[in-house]
Design an enzyme around this catalytic site. Structure first.
Site, PDB file in Angstrom:
ATOM      1  NE  ARG A  88      -4.494   0.341   1.618  1.00 55.48           N
ATOM      2  CZ  ARG A  88      -5.409  -0.604   1.880  1.00 55.48           C
ATOM      3  NH1 ARG A  88      -5.225  -1.840   1.522  1.00 55.48           N
ATOM      4  NH2 ARG A  88      -6.516  -0.259   2.493  1.00 55.48           N
ATOM      5  NE  ARG A 173     -11.215   2.774   3.712  1.00 50.51           N
ATOM      6  CZ  ARG A 173     -12.401   2.220   3.435  1.00 50.51           C
ATOM      7  NH1 ARG A 173     -13.490   2.684   3.986  1.00 50.51           N
ATOM      8  NH2 ARG A 173     -12.459   1.188   2.627  1.00 50.51           N
TER       9      ARG A 173
HETATM   10  P1  ADP Z   1     -10.141  -0.998   1.513  1.00 45.79           P
HETATM   11  O1  ADP Z   1      -9.361  -1.591   0.380  1.00 45.79           O
HETATM   12  O2  ADP Z   1     -11.594  -1.085   1.330  1.00 45.79           O
HETATM   13  O3  ADP Z   1      -9.652   0.347   1.935  1.00 45.79           O
HETATM   14  P2  ADP Z   1      -8.896  -2.810   3.418  1.00 45.79           P
HETATM   15  O4  ADP Z   1      -9.755  -3.841   3.994  1.00 45.79           O
HETATM   16  O5  ADP Z   1      -7.873  -3.210   2.416  1.00 45.79           O
HETATM   17  O6  ADP Z   1      -9.924  -1.771   2.831  1.00 45.79           O
HETATM   18  O7  ADP Z   1      -8.137  -1.984   4.562  1.00 45.79           O
HETATM   19  C1  ADP Z   1      -8.796  -1.438   5.667  1.00 45.79           C
HETATM   20  C2  ADP Z   1      -7.803  -0.663   6.530  1.00 45.79           C
HETATM   21  O8  ADP Z   1      -6.790  -1.559   7.011  1.00 45.79           O
HETATM   22  C3  ADP Z   1      -7.029   0.418   5.797  1.00 45.79           C
HETATM   23  O9  ADP Z   1      -7.749   1.650   5.765  1.00 45.79           O
HETATM   24  C4  ADP Z   1      -5.774   0.522   6.666  1.00 45.79           C
HETATM   25  O10 ADP Z   1      -6.013   1.207   7.870  1.00 45.79           O
HETATM   26  C5  ADP Z   1      -5.508  -0.928   7.028  1.00 45.79           C
HETATM   27  N1  ADP Z   1      -4.620  -1.605   6.043  1.00 45.79           N
HETATM   28  C6  ADP Z   1      -4.944  -2.673   5.251  1.00 45.79           C
HETATM   29  N2  ADP Z   1      -3.907  -3.055   4.489  1.00 45.79           N
HETATM   30  C7  ADP Z   1      -2.886  -2.216   4.804  1.00 45.79           C
HETATM   31  C8  ADP Z   1      -1.530  -2.081   4.348  1.00 45.79           C
HETATM   32  N3  ADP Z   1      -1.013  -2.888   3.410  1.00 45.79           N
HETATM   33  N4  ADP Z   1      -0.780  -1.090   4.886  1.00 45.79           N
HETATM   34  C9  ADP Z   1      -1.267  -0.265   5.840  1.00 45.79           C
HETATM   35  N5  ADP Z   1      -2.529  -0.328   6.311  1.00 45.79           N
HETATM   36  C10 ADP Z   1      -3.338  -1.289   5.798  1.00 45.79           C
END
Ligand code: ADP
Length: 214
Positions: A88, A173
């Protein structure tokens, strides 16, 4: 099949991953699902991640890399994996490259699912998720509601709006995605493995992936 699925929240990464899991036997690895599971379990990881997640901020890179270093070396990854929501940030992508080199794994593609912003906003505000951390089935109040209102078809648990799916957290987000995650498209273009798909239907995304790999 070893893929990274890139795309804004709501682009359909999870949906595409679930379909490919069934057709290829590859495992879906969703850092969001892992983190929500940890928050629900109230363990150390969950306690560290919770506040970042509720605000719609990213969880620190070192926590994520600890999870992924262990997860990518589990035996079920040998059949292939679909990374959903990871990497990410550029530091996560750099650390993933080092890790994959170390364990001798090559990625097929980083798939950039590019969906217009108005579609994303509509999807996220109408998305609902099963609150059982072992299930986390996704619904949509308009296009894919559970058969019985508020109750998961699969496990019967309550289907709810995620804490980070308030209007404020959603817009935060999306900003975070543009600032921190969108630069990964350039990173994987340079690596020569980026596949950009402009599609709002998961079938179109799957076809594009299959055509580019076979
Ligand atoms: P979406 O793709 O709908 O935003 P996710 O389920 O992938 O939702 O992620 C939800 C939350 O989890 C993110 O907003 C973040 O806070 C955290 N998160 C998930 N994956 C990561 C990552 N690779 N790095 C940092 N934070 C993450």
């Amino acid at each position: 099949m070893k893929l990274i699925l890139l795309g804004a929240p709501g682009a359909g990464k999870g949906t595409v991953a679930k379909i490919l899991t069934k057709s290829t036997g590859a495992v879906q690895i969703s850092t969001g699902d892992i983190l929500r599971g940890a928050v629900a379990a109230g363990n150390e990881l969950g306690k560290k991640a919770q506040d970042f997640m509720t605000r719609g901020d990213l969880v620190p890179d070192d926590l994520i890399m600890d999870i992924m270093e262990a997860r990518l070396q589990e035996p079920d990854c040998e059949k292939g994996f679909l990374l959903d929501g990871f990497p990410r940030t550029i530091p996560q992508a750099g650390a993933l490259k080092v890790l994959l080199d170390k364990i001798g794994v090559t990625l097929d593609k980083a798939v950039n699912i590019d969906v217009p912003r108005d579609v994303i906003l509509d999807r996220l505000s109408t998305r609902r998720t099963c609150n059982n951390s072992d299930c986390q089935e996704i619904y949509n109040v308009k296009s894919n509601p559970p058969k019985e209102e508020g109750k998961c078809d699969k496990c019967g648990s309550p289907v709810v709006q995620r804490d980070d799916e308030t209007e404020e957290a959603i817009s935060h987000r999306l900003e975070t995605y543009n600032d921190k995650t969108a630069p990964l498209i350039g990173f994987y273009e340079k690596e020569g493995i980026c596949l950009t798909v402009n599609a709002t239907s998961s079938d179109d995304v799957i076809n594009a992936i299959n055509n580019s790999i076979n």
